[in-house]
Design an enzyme around this catalytic site. Structure first.
Site, mmCIF file in Angstrom:
data_model
loop_
_atom_site.group_PDB
_atom_site.id
_atom_site.type_symbol
_atom_site.label_atom_id
_atom_site.label_comp_id
_atom_site.label_asym_id
_atom_site.label_seq_id
_atom_site.Cartn_x
_atom_site.Cartn_y
_atom_site.Cartn_z
ATOM 1 C CG HIS A 385 13.491 19.995 -34.994
ATOM 2 N ND1 HIS A 385 14.088 19.359 -33.928
ATOM 3 C CD2 HIS A 385 13.455 19.083 -36.006
ATOM 4 C CE1 HIS A 385 14.408 18.123 -34.299
ATOM 5 N NE2 HIS A 385 14.024 17.921 -35.542
ATOM 6 C CD GLU A 386 11.123 19.169 -38.954
ATOM 7 O OE1 GLU A 386 12.037 18.751 -39.690
ATOM 8 O OE2 GLU A 386 10.620 18.481 -38.043
ATOM 9 C CG HIS A 389 16.411 18.299 -39.946
ATOM 10 N ND1 HIS A 389 17.442 17.490 -39.540
ATOM 11 C CD2 HIS A 389 15.400 18.082 -39.066
ATOM 12 C CE1 HIS A 389 17.067 16.815 -38.469
ATOM 13 N NE2 HIS A 389 15.838 17.152 -38.159
HETATM 14 ZN ZN LIG Z 1 14.591 16.198 -36.685
#
Ligand SMILES: [Zn+2]
Length: 603
Positions: A385-386, A389
Site C-alpha cells: 500500500h505505502e 503512494h
Molecule cells: Zn494510503
C-alpha cells in the site's frame, strides 16, 4: 548492521549541510518572497521571479520539514525534534502573516496576471491561478473577511467537544464474564477487543451492551451537537455564497452533485452481493465458533486464527512478484526504494505507530515510508500500500514541475490498487491453502464493502441530515433513528428478524449507533470518496492483472498527473467515466466472482 539496512536514509535530505544551515537557507529564500510580495504583479519579470522563488522555497522547506518530522516520528521522546518542529511552524506562521495579502493582490490584478501567463515558459501555472480567480465569488468584502477571521476561533470546537465527551467523559460499565469476573472498559478500543474474545460469549454480550449503553446514554447530547454542527457549517457556507456545506465541499473538490448522487444510487445496487457475502461469513462464524443463533455481539469474531509469518526480505520479494503486472519500469522504482533506503521498517520504542508514505515530496529524491513491520501478512499488504503512494510520488515528481501533490480523491487509488494486485497474486499462490485463501478473500470482501456499502451509508445519512436541517425541519433523536434505519435498509438490507427485535432490549441500544461516527463532527464531507476510490482501484487492478495493456498505459498517465487536472479528469485518463454507472457494475462483477470463491470455502 541490520539497523542500518532496515532504516531510512534521512541524512541525504540535508545535502551535506547541517540542519541549522538548511534552516537558514530556507529562511533566506522565504525572506526573498516577503520582499517581493507587494510588487510581484507589477512587471512580468517580477512575476516570473515570484513563481520560481515559490517552488525553490517549497523544495527547501520540504527537505527541512521532512527531515525533522520523520526524525520526530522515529523518536517521539526526543525533545530536539519537537523543538525544531515548533520553530519551523512558528517562523512559518510569521512569514505567512507577512505574505497574507498575496491572494488579494492576485485577485486585484487578474487581467495583468492572465496576460503574463500567456508566455509559454509559465503558461502551465494557469490552472493554479484560475483556481484562485474562481474563488472570487466566495470571498467577502475586506471588512467582512476581517470579522470572519475574528470570530473564527469561536466557530470551531465541535470535534473537540465530541472527542472530549467520547474519549474522557463517557463512562463504560465493567463487562462481566461467564465466571462473574468484571473486565474494565476504559476506551472504545477496549470494548472492541472484548468483542473479539472467542471463548466467552457472556463477556462479549456484556461488552456489547456496555459499549452501546454508554453511547445511548448521551444520544440527546450527541444529536444536538450534530444539529448545531451542521447548522453552523451550512450558515458559514451560505455566507460565502455556497448553496450549503456539502455543496462547498464538492465545489472545492471540483466535483458536482451528479457524481455524488450516482455513487449513492449505484452502491445501493451492491446490496444483494453484500448480503450473499454476509450470509456466508455469518455461516462460517457459526460453524467455526459453534454458535446456533448469532447475536450482534458475535459478529466481530475472527474467521481465521492461523496466519503466515513473513520476514522483511520475503515481504520485499512478495511485493515485487505481486506488482509484476505493472511492468519493469514500475518494479525498477520499487527496487530503488528497497535498495536506496526509503523505508524505516522496524517497530521500536517511541516510534509512531501505523504506517505512512510522506506527503510534501517536491524537491526530494527519496519518497520515505514509515513502517512497523510485524512479520504478518497484513504487514506485507501495508508495505504494498505505502509503496503505491511512494512510487506515485516518484512518477509525478518526474513528470510535473508545479502540480506535484495528489488530491485525496484519487490519492488512494495507487495504494489500494497495489493491495489488490497483492491479493490477486496471493489468491493464485494459495489456491490450495484454505486458511490463507479464506484470509485473503475475507480481507478483500470486507474491505470492499467496508469502503463502499458502509461509507456510502454514512455519507447518505449525512446528506439526509443536512437536507432536513437546511429545510428548517426538526432534527431529533427519532429523526436520527429513522434516517439511520432508512440508510441501512437501502444499502445493507435489514432482515425481518432484525426488524422484529429492533425495539427490544438490548438491541434497541444500537439504534442510534450512527451518532458514534467521529467524522460527522469534523466538518469534512468526504467519505463518499472512499467508495469511489475503492471501485476505481478494483476495476483498474483487475484489468492490469488480466494483461490489459491499454489500461496499463493509461494508468501511468494517471500516476503522473498530480493535481494538473481536476480529479474527475485524472480518473478519465484511465478510460473510466464516473458520470456513467459502468464502473460500478464492473466492480460488482469482479466482487461477485470473489464471493463465489468465498462461498466455496466450507468449514
Ligand atoms: Zn494510503
Amino acid at each position: 548492521m541490520t539497523k542500518e539496512k532496515y532504516n531510512w536514509d534521512l541524512e541525504s535530505l540535508l545535502g551535506n549541510k547541517s540542519l541549522e544551515d538548511l534552516f537558514k537557507q530556507w529562511y533566506q529564500t522565504e525572506l526573498k518572497l516577503v520582499a517581493l510580495v507587494n510588487s510581484f504583479y507589477k512587471t512580468k519579470a517580477n512575476f516570473k521571479k515570484w513563481l520560481s522563488l515559490t517552488k525553490e522555497t517549497e523544495a527547501i522547506g520540504n527537505r527541512l520539514l521532512m527531515y525533522v518530522m520523520n526524525h520526530n516520528a522515529e523518536e517521539l521522546d526526543n525533545p530536539q525534534w519537537i523543538a525544531w518542529q515548533q520553530k519551523i511552524v512558528h517562523v512559518g506562521n510569521e512569514l505567512a502573516l507577512k505574505t497574507s495579502n498575496w491572494t488579494n493582490l492576485v485577485l486585484e490584478n487578474e487581467a495583468k496576471i492572465k496576460s503574463y501567463l500567456k508566455d509559454s515558459d509559465i503558461k502551465d501555472w494557469t490552472r493554479e491561478f484560475d483556481l484562485i480567480f474562481k474563488e472570487r465569488k466566495h470571498i467577502l468584502s475586506k471588512k467582512a473577511e476581517l470579522l470572519m477571521t475574528k470570530v473564527s476561533p469561536a466557530t470551531t470546537g465541535v470535534n473537540d467537544i465530541f472527542t472530549t465527551l467520547t474519549d474522557s467523559d463517557l463512562k463504560f460499565d465493567d463487562a462481566i464474564d461467564a465466571k462473574g469476573k468484571p473486565h474494565k472498559i476504559l476506551t472504545i478500543s477496549d470494548a472492541i477487543q472484548l468483542l473479539k474474545e472467542p471463548k466467552d460469549r457472556t463477556l462479549r454480550r456484556n461488552a456489547w451492551i456496555s459499549y452501546n449503553k454508554a453511547f445511548n446514554s448521551v444520544k440527546n447530547t450527541l444529536t444536538k451537537t450534530l444539529y448545531y454542527n451542521y447548522l453552523r457549517a451550512n450558515k458559514l457556507a451560505q455566507i460565502r455564497n455556497y448553496k450549503n456545506y456539502i455543496d462547498a465541499a464538492l465545489e472545492n473538490e471540483e466535483v458536482n452533485e451528479k457524481i455524488l448522487l450516482a455513487a449513492y444510487k449505484h452502491v445501493a445496487s451492491f446490496k444483494s452481493a453484500y448480503n450473499e457475502y454476509r450470509k456466508h461469513r455469518l455461516n462460517l462464524i457459526k460453524k467455526i465458533h459453534h454458535i446456533t443463533e448469532l447475536e450482534p455481539w458475535d459478529l466481530s469474531l475472527d474467521l481465521s486464527a492461523k496466519k503466515i509469518k513473513v520476514t522483511i526480505e520475503q515481504a520485499k520479494q512478495e511485493v515485487v512478484k505481486a506488482l509484476a503486472p505493472l511492468g519493469t519500469n514500475y518494479l525498477k522504482v520499487v527496487n530503488k526504494a528497497f535498495k536506496e533506503n526509503w523505508i524505516s521498517w522496524l517497530p521500536k520504542a517511541h516510534k509512531t505507530t501505523g504506517a505512512y508514505s510522506i506527503d510534501n515530496t517536491y524537491g526530494l529524491n527519496k519518497y520515505y515510508i514509515l513502517m512497523n513491520f510485524d512479520n504478518s501478512s497484513d504487514a506485507v499488504s501495508t508495505i504494498a500500500h505505502e509503496m503505491g503512494h511512494s512510487v506515485c510520488s516518484y512518477y509525478l515528481n518526474h513528470a510535473q514541475t508545479i502540480y506535484t501533490s495528489t488530491d485525496m480523491f484519487v490519492g488512494e487509488v495507487p495504494s489500494i490498487l497495489n493491495e489488490m494486485l497483492l491479493n490477486f497474486y496471493w489468491l493464485k499462490k494459495y489456491q490450495n491453502n484454505k486458511t490463507m485463501k479464506l484470509h485473503v478473500l475475507e480481507n478483500m470482501l470486507s474491505t470492499f464493502f467496508g469502503c463502499t456499502t458502509r461509507q456510502i451509508l454514512f455519507s447518505k445519512f449525512e446528506w439526509e441530515a443536512n437536507k432536513l436541517i437546511n429545510e428548517g425541519k426538526p432534527f431529533t433523536v427519532s429523526d436520527v433513528e429513522r434516517l439511520y434505519l432508512e440508510a441501512r435498509k437501502t444499502y445493507e438490507g435489514v432482515s425481518k428478524k432484525a426488524l422484529a427485535k429492533i425495539n427490544k432490549y438490548p438491541y434497541c441500544l444500537a439504534n442510534t449507533g450512527i451518532l458514534r461516527i467521529p467524522h460527522f463532527y469534523m466538518n469534512n464531507f468526504y467519505v463518499y470518496k472512499y467508495a469511489i476510490g475503492q471501485v476505481i482501484a478494483l476495476v483498474i487492478a483487475n484489468e492490469i492483472y488480466n494483461g490489459n495493456k491499454t489500461m496499463l498505459n493509461n494508468y501511468f498517465k494517471f500516476l503522473k498527473a498530480g493535481t494538473s487536472l481536476p480529479p474527475l479528469e485524472i480518473i478519465k485518463l484511465t478510460g473510466i467515466d464516473l458520470n456513467k454507472g459502468d464502473v460500478y457494475q464492473q466492480a460488482l462483477m469482479i466482487v461477485n466472482k470473489l464471493i463465489k470463491e468465498f462461498k466455496q470455502i466450507k468449514k
